[in-house]
Scaffold this motif. Structure first.
Motif, mmCIF file in Angstrom:
data_model
loop_
_atom_site.group_PDB
_atom_site.id
_atom_site.type_symbol
_atom_site.label_atom_id
_atom_site.label_comp_id
_atom_site.label_asym_id
_atom_site.label_seq_id
_atom_site.Cartn_x
_atom_site.Cartn_y
_atom_site.Cartn_z
ATOM 1 N N SER A 22 0.887 -1.206 -0.059
ATOM 2 C CA SER A 22 -0.002 -0.104 -0.140
ATOM 3 C C SER A 22 0.897 1.397 0.061
ATOM 4 C CB SER A 22 -1.074 -0.094 1.332
ATOM 5 O OG SER A 22 -0.280 0.080 2.417
ATOM 6 N N GLN A 23 2.014 1.154 0.617
ATOM 7 C CA GLN A 23 2.849 2.295 0.715
ATOM 8 C C GLN A 23 3.545 2.597 -0.466
ATOM 9 O OE1 GLN A 23 5.156 1.882 4.217
ATOM 10 N NE2 GLN A 23 3.923 2.290 5.689
ATOM 11 N N SER A 24 4.011 1.428 -1.132
ATOM 12 C CA SER A 24 4.739 1.566 -2.457
ATOM 13 C C SER A 24 3.892 1.933 -3.611
ATOM 14 C CB SER A 24 5.300 0.123 -2.848
ATOM 15 O OG SER A 24 4.426 -0.726 -3.254
ATOM 16 N N THR A 25 2.504 2.021 -3.386
ATOM 17 C CA THR A 25 1.587 2.429 -4.477
ATOM 18 C C THR A 25 1.039 3.855 -4.184
ATOM 19 O OG1 THR A 25 0.061 1.255 -3.535
ATOM 20 C CG2 THR A 25 1.404 0.057 -5.415
ATOM 21 N N SER A 26 1.622 4.658 -3.323
ATOM 22 C CA SER A 26 1.221 5.792 -3.137
ATOM 23 C C SER A 26 2.588 6.793 -3.059
ATOM 24 C CB SER A 26 0.731 6.097 -1.393
ATOM 25 O OG SER A 26 1.552 5.567 -0.625
ATOM 26 N N ILE A 27 2.117 8.155 -3.460
ATOM 27 C CA ILE A 27 3.454 9.058 -3.555
ATOM 28 C C ILE A 27 3.978 9.317 -2.148
ATOM 29 C CG2 ILE A 27 3.850 11.505 -4.203
ATOM 30 C CD1 ILE A 27 1.520 11.434 -6.065
ATOM 31 N N PRO A 28 5.492 9.231 -2.123
ATOM 32 C CA PRO A 28 6.229 9.321 -0.722
ATOM 33 C C PRO A 28 6.040 10.845 -0.148
ATOM 34 C CG PRO A 28 7.521 8.458 -2.725
ATOM 35 C CD PRO A 28 6.090 8.823 -3.338
ATOM 36 N N ARG A 29 5.865 10.651 1.053
ATOM 37 C CA ARG A 29 5.289 12.048 1.792
ATOM 38 C C ARG A 29 6.924 13.039 1.569
ATOM 39 N NH1 ARG A 29 0.409 13.280 2.870
ATOM 40 N NH2 ARG A 29 -0.753 11.307 3.396
ATOM 41 N N LYS A 30 7.832 12.477 1.810
ATOM 42 C CA LYS A 30 9.320 13.224 1.747
ATOM 43 C C LYS A 30 9.933 12.743 0.424
ATOM 44 C CE LYS A 30 9.732 13.676 6.746
ATOM 45 N NZ LYS A 30 10.724 13.658 7.906
ATOM 46 N N GLN A 31 10.300 13.794 -0.360
ATOM 47 C CA GLN A 31 11.161 13.469 -1.364
ATOM 48 C C GLN A 31 12.378 14.229 -1.619
ATOM 49 O OE1 GLN A 31 8.852 13.379 -5.176
ATOM 50 N NE2 GLN A 31 7.220 12.299 -4.222
ATOM 51 N N VAL A 32 13.249 13.795 -2.258
ATOM 52 C CA VAL A 32 14.536 14.809 -2.183
ATOM 53 C C VAL A 32 14.229 15.820 -3.483
ATOM 54 C CG1 VAL A 32 17.149 14.915 -2.807
ATOM 55 C CG2 VAL A 32 16.126 12.907 -1.336
ATOM 56 N N ARG A 33 14.926 17.082 -3.169
ATOM 57 C CA ARG A 33 14.312 18.110 -4.185
ATOM 58 C C ARG A 33 15.536 17.902 -5.223
ATOM 59 N NH1 ARG A 33 16.079 23.364 -4.883
ATOM 60 N NH2 ARG A 33 17.191 23.203 -2.634
ATOM 61 N N VAL A 34 15.099 17.896 -6.386
ATOM 62 C CA VAL A 34 15.865 17.704 -7.618
ATOM 63 C C VAL A 34 16.105 18.893 -8.274
ATOM 64 C CG1 VAL A 34 16.401 16.590 -9.923
ATOM 65 C CG2 VAL A 34 15.461 15.243 -7.942
ATOM 66 N N ARG A 35 17.023 19.620 -8.357
ATOM 67 C CA ARG A 35 17.403 20.890 -9.290
ATOM 68 C C ARG A 35 17.193 21.057 -10.555
ATOM 69 N NH1 ARG A 35 19.076 24.860 -5.868
ATOM 70 N NH2 ARG A 35 20.179 24.272 -3.885
ATOM 71 N N ASP A 36 16.583 22.213 -11.142
ATOM 72 C CA ASP A 36 16.208 22.565 -12.390
ATOM 73 C C ASP A 36 16.891 23.685 -12.545
ATOM 74 O OD1 ASP A 36 15.213 23.069 -14.892
ATOM 75 O OD2 ASP A 36 13.551 22.172 -14.469
ATOM 76 N N HIS A 37 18.113 23.707 -13.235
ATOM 77 C CA HIS A 37 18.963 24.749 -13.598
ATOM 78 C C HIS A 37 18.353 25.700 -14.380
ATOM 79 C CE1 HIS A 37 22.436 22.653 -11.890
ATOM 80 N NE2 HIS A 37 21.972 21.634 -12.527
ATOM 81 N N GLY A 38 17.447 25.730 -15.058
ATOM 82 C CA GLY A 38 16.658 26.351 -15.694
ATOM 83 C C GLY A 38 15.937 27.674 -15.073
ATOM 84 N N PHE A 39 15.336 27.203 -13.922
ATOM 85 C CA PHE A 39 14.606 28.197 -12.949
ATOM 86 C C PHE A 39 15.540 28.621 -12.089
ATOM 87 C CE2 PHE A 39 11.094 25.355 -14.180
ATOM 88 C CZ PHE A 39 9.932 26.138 -14.817
ATOM 89 N N ASP A 40 16.600 27.843 -11.778
ATOM 90 C CA ASP A 40 17.645 28.700 -10.686
ATOM 91 C C ASP A 40 18.428 29.490 -11.371
ATOM 92 O OD1 ASP A 40 16.905 26.738 -8.622
ATOM 93 O OD2 ASP A 40 18.257 25.477 -9.314
ATOM 94 N N ASP A 41 18.676 29.460 -12.707
ATOM 95 C CA ASP A 41 19.357 30.607 -13.326
ATOM 96 C C ASP A 41 18.499 31.689 -13.479
ATOM 97 O OD1 ASP A 41 21.549 28.909 -13.680
ATOM 98 O OD2 ASP A 41 20.993 28.262 -15.829
ATOM 99 N N TYR A 42 17.232 31.399 -13.713
ATOM 100 C CA TYR A 42 16.197 32.613 -13.777
ATOM 101 C C TYR A 42 16.353 33.357 -12.434
ATOM 102 C CZ TYR A 42 11.472 34.857 -14.432
ATOM 103 O OH TYR A 42 10.594 35.767 -14.280
ATOM 104 N N MET A 43 16.105 32.752 -11.349
ATOM 105 C CA MET A 43 16.319 33.378 -9.944
ATOM 106 C C MET A 43 17.483 34.046 -9.672
ATOM 107 S SD MET A 43 13.393 33.119 -8.700
ATOM 108 C CE MET A 43 13.865 33.793 -7.156
ATOM 109 N N GLU A 44 18.654 33.634 -10.294
ATOM 110 C CA GLU A 44 19.819 34.572 -10.403
ATOM 111 C C GLU A 44 19.929 35.826 -10.898
ATOM 112 O OE1 GLU A 44 22.490 33.909 -8.348
ATOM 113 O OE2 GLU A 44 21.969 31.889 -7.526
ATOM 114 N N ILE A 45 19.259 35.625 -12.009
ATOM 115 C CA ILE A 45 19.024 37.125 -12.704
ATOM 116 C C ILE A 45 18.228 37.944 -11.798
ATOM 117 C CG2 ILE A 45 18.139 38.229 -14.952
ATOM 118 C CD1 ILE A 45 18.665 35.710 -16.266
ATOM 119 N N GLN A 46 16.994 37.396 -11.244
ATOM 120 C CA GLN A 46 16.081 38.239 -10.383
ATOM 121 C C GLN A 46 16.702 38.869 -9.343
ATOM 122 O OE1 GLN A 46 12.740 38.985 -11.321
ATOM 123 N NE2 GLN A 46 13.328 38.120 -13.231
#
Length: 420
Positions: A22-46
């Motif tokens: 039952s747990q394996s077929t549900s979305i995990p509560r805690k997940q490791v954040r995977v970086r998306d460099h496109g959005f991170d570069d956008y924030m560096e400009i901001q």
């Protein structure tokens, strides 16, 4: 006795297996954040843009919108700059700031370039032209609230995200009494904005329009897309077998619309709680859709947590849906977390840009022009008064309105300098 022990072991094993399945077929509560460099570069400009805006505000408060470099160095310490740091910072953005020698006082002064002033006027004009859209955004925001009211201070803090002017309390709220009512709460002594009447025609979520477009353009099965969201996981995100099964089940899970009143429903069952969790995802999705740039800091979303029935652990909740939202910690030394609506962006730009977004993007384009690319003459070391913007290389396409504003302010800047 051995029979009882073996029977007990089998029962425990079956329960453990069932719980694991039952747990394996549900979305995990805690997940490791995977970086998306496109959005991170956008924030560096901001991050650079925010600092530039602080300097702009300092310069605009001075007489004739110009300030001596020595005074700028002392005043800039109020906004976190160190001694002699302001001069180096100004020279990094020659398309925004102009350093020149005053013709009378013979000391170095700093002012905004003609293109920077034109960008400000373009943004102000775009802000005024979309007042009617801002009224609709606030009406929909109040409809998302379970009480039909929101604290005025929470909207004031997020006024830039919602495309509201600084005087929105008058120009948007008090100027439209047929939609809004402003009052002071007796128990908290805080000002609240309340909707006068609920308009059912506004109770359509943006995700519903997206589903309809997907159904008409791509011919997606109506049953498969009825309760689903557009999911696009960041590069490097590991998707296992059981995670795919969990996402398949979650995408087909029915939920109540964020604009629907759920106060009369029995929410004690497990299915009702799952629907409310998915409704919270739709609530954040709709809240981000109401913003101009389809993004907002997590801290400002938390201001609406109580009135919109959002979960307490908001950061972990957003990280569960990394295919729908992206949580960036870049751009402010990790102090703030910016939540992006991923489907609204493609290659670092909005898929459906609006006029206000394009006007704000002009400033980012000016910030990205480095001194090396500006084609400055050898007189930069001696801070030549003229020609700083004449040799500036433009980044991106220039609209006709923006060029007209640049031409209109070209003469005004020279007159203000010589008349001082």
């Amino acid at each position: 006795m051995r029979f009882l022990i073996s029977l007990t072991a089998k029962l425990l094993l079956s329960k453990t297996t069932a719980r694991w399945m039952s747990q394996s077929t549900s979305i995990p509560r805690k997940q490791v954040r995977v970086r998306d460099h496109g959005f991170d570069d956008y924030m560096e400009i901001q991050k650079k843009v925010r600092k530039v805006l602080k300097f702009q505000d300092l310069i605009l408060t001075q007489p004739n919108n110009m300030i001596s470099v020595s005074r700028l160095d002392s005043i800039s310490r109020r906004i976190g700059f160190k001694q002699f740091e302001s001069g180096r910072f100004v020279l990094k953005f020659p398309a925004v700031f102009e350093v020149f020698e005053h013709p009378v006082q013979r000391i170095l002064y700093c002012r905004l370039t003609r293109k920077a002033v034109a960008q400000m006027e373009q943004e102000k004009a775009a802000l005024q032209r979309q007042i009617s859209d801002a009224v609709t955004r606030i009406r929909k925001l109040l409809m998302l609230s379970k009480t039909g009211r929101v604290r005025l201070e929470h909207i004031r803090i997020a006024r830039k995200e919602f495309g509201l002017p600084d005087d929105f309390e008058y120009s948007v709220i008090l100027k439209h009494p047929q939609f809004f009512r402003l009052f002071d709460a007796d128990e908290t002594r805080n000002k609240y904005i309340e909707m006068v009447e609920r308009d059912c025609s506004l109770g359509v979520c943006e995700i519903e329009r997206v589903r309809e477009r997907e159904y008409r353009e791509r011919g997606v099965d109506a049953e498969d897309i009825r309760f689903s969201f557009i999911v696009n996981f960041p590069p490097g995100f590991k998707i296992g077998k059981y995670y795919k099964i969990a996402m398949w089940k979650w995408q087909r899970l029915p939920y109540w619309s964020p604009y629907e009143d759920v106060s009369g429903y029995d929410l004690r069952s497990l299915e009702a709680q799952q629907r409310m969790e998915k409704r919270a995802v739709a609530m954040i999705h709709e809240l981000l859709s109401l913003t101009v740039e389809k993004k907002m800091t997590l801290e400002r979303i938390a201001h609406f947590r109580m009135t919109m029935d959002l979960p307490k652990k908001l950061k972990e909740f957003v990280l569960q849906q990394q295919g729908i939202f992206y949580l960036s910690t870049r751009g402010n030394h990790g102090k703030l977390h910016t939540v992006f609506l991923k489907e609204a962006y493609r290659k670092g730009e909005l898929v459906e840009p609006n006029e206000l977004y394009l006007a704000r993007r002009k400033l980012a384009e000016l910030v990205l022009i480095s001194p090396r690319k500006a084609r400055l003459g050898p007189e930069l070391a001696s801070y030549r008064r003229d020609g700083l913007d004449d040799h500036t290389k433009s980044v991106g396409r220039e609209e006709a309105e923006f060029d007209d504003l640049v031409a209109a302010y070209s003469d005004e800047d020279d007159e203000s300098c010589t008349s001082d």
